[in-house]
Scaffold this active site. Structure first.
Site, mmCIF file in Angstrom:
data_model
loop_
_atom_site.group_PDB
_atom_site.id
_atom_site.type_symbol
_atom_site.label_atom_id
_atom_site.label_comp_id
_atom_site.label_asym_id
_atom_site.label_seq_id
_atom_site.Cartn_x
_atom_site.Cartn_y
_atom_site.Cartn_z
ATOM 1 N N LYS A 143 -35.612 23.238 10.459
ATOM 2 C CA LYS A 143 -36.122 24.508 9.662
ATOM 3 C C LYS A 143 -36.232 24.381 8.284
ATOM 4 O O LYS A 143 -35.862 23.459 7.655
ATOM 5 C CB LYS A 143 -34.946 25.551 10.090
ATOM 6 C CG LYS A 143 -34.399 25.774 11.345
ATOM 7 C CD LYS A 143 -35.417 26.525 12.220
ATOM 8 C CE LYS A 143 -34.942 26.882 13.664
ATOM 9 N NZ LYS A 143 -35.942 27.423 14.405
ATOM 10 N N SER A 180 -41.023 26.127 16.620
ATOM 11 C CA SER A 180 -40.828 27.070 15.481
ATOM 12 C C SER A 180 -41.258 26.652 13.867
ATOM 13 O O SER A 180 -41.174 27.379 13.025
ATOM 14 C CB SER A 180 -39.131 27.170 15.380
ATOM 15 O OG SER A 180 -38.627 25.943 14.982
#
Length: 196
Positions: free
Chosen positions: A100, A53
């Protein structure tokens, strides 16, 4: 005799110098290792990148067999999230720590145009040179959304595969679940990077 006595003295002197030099080297290495252990025990920790990700910013060695897993350093002190920061998060949903990027903080409004592939915060389109692909994948969150105080909206840099705040299961992340900001990539050694 005098010559053999002098040779023994010279030999002993050279051995003593070698022992002293070796001792100094070993002492320096032990001291350095002790400092590293203390710093990483009380001030910092390292976290391995999991999944794809955050590609291409951070890699987990998933897409290539000769890619090594990136490890980032996070300090262990109070942190106030800011937009653009890369953060390590405790994810109860995924039962693991995830990494993230903070897109918006409490009080800010996020809107994503999935046709134009733009992400806006408070009506201003973000410049996102770090993303791998345009933001085209929509989760199950309806936009625009306003981030509650004490929370952040996060997304991965690889928007096509990132499971992030676009999905209700992750949603807005409570600031208490943020371990810290990633300040540096330390592994692999040929990719050491300090993050802003």
């Amino acid at each position: 005799d005098i010559e053999s006595s002098e040779a023994i003295k010279h030999s002993t002197s050279a051995n003593d110098k070698l022992i002293i030099e070796l001792y100094e080297w070993v002492s320096s290495i032990v001291f350095g290792l002790a400092i590293v252990v203390i710093v990483f025990t009380f001030g910092f920790r390292t976290i391995s990148v999991v999944g794809m990700s955050m590609e291409n910013t951070l890699n987990a060695g998933v897409t290539s067999q000769n890619q090594s897993v990136d490890r980032v350093v996070v300090p262990m002190w109070h942190y106030t999230p800011k937009r653009g920061d890369i953060v390590a998060i405790i994810s109860k949903t995924l039962n693991e720590n995830i990494i993230k990027r903070v897109i918006a903080v409490g009080g800010e409004t996020v809107n994503i145009d999935f046709n134009k592939h733009t992400v806006s915060v408070n009506g201003k389109i973000l410049n996102e040179p770090y993303i791998k692909e345009p933001t085209a994948v929509q989760g199950d969150v309806k936009f625009p959304v306003t981030v509650p105080k004490g929370y952040v909206f996060v997304m991965g840099d690889n928007r096509t595969v990132s499971y992030d705040s676009r999905y209700k299961a992750i949603g807005m992340v409570d600031e208490k679940m943020i371990i810290e900001k990633a300040i540096m990539r330390i592994l692999p050694l040929n990719k050491i990077t300090i993050f802003n």
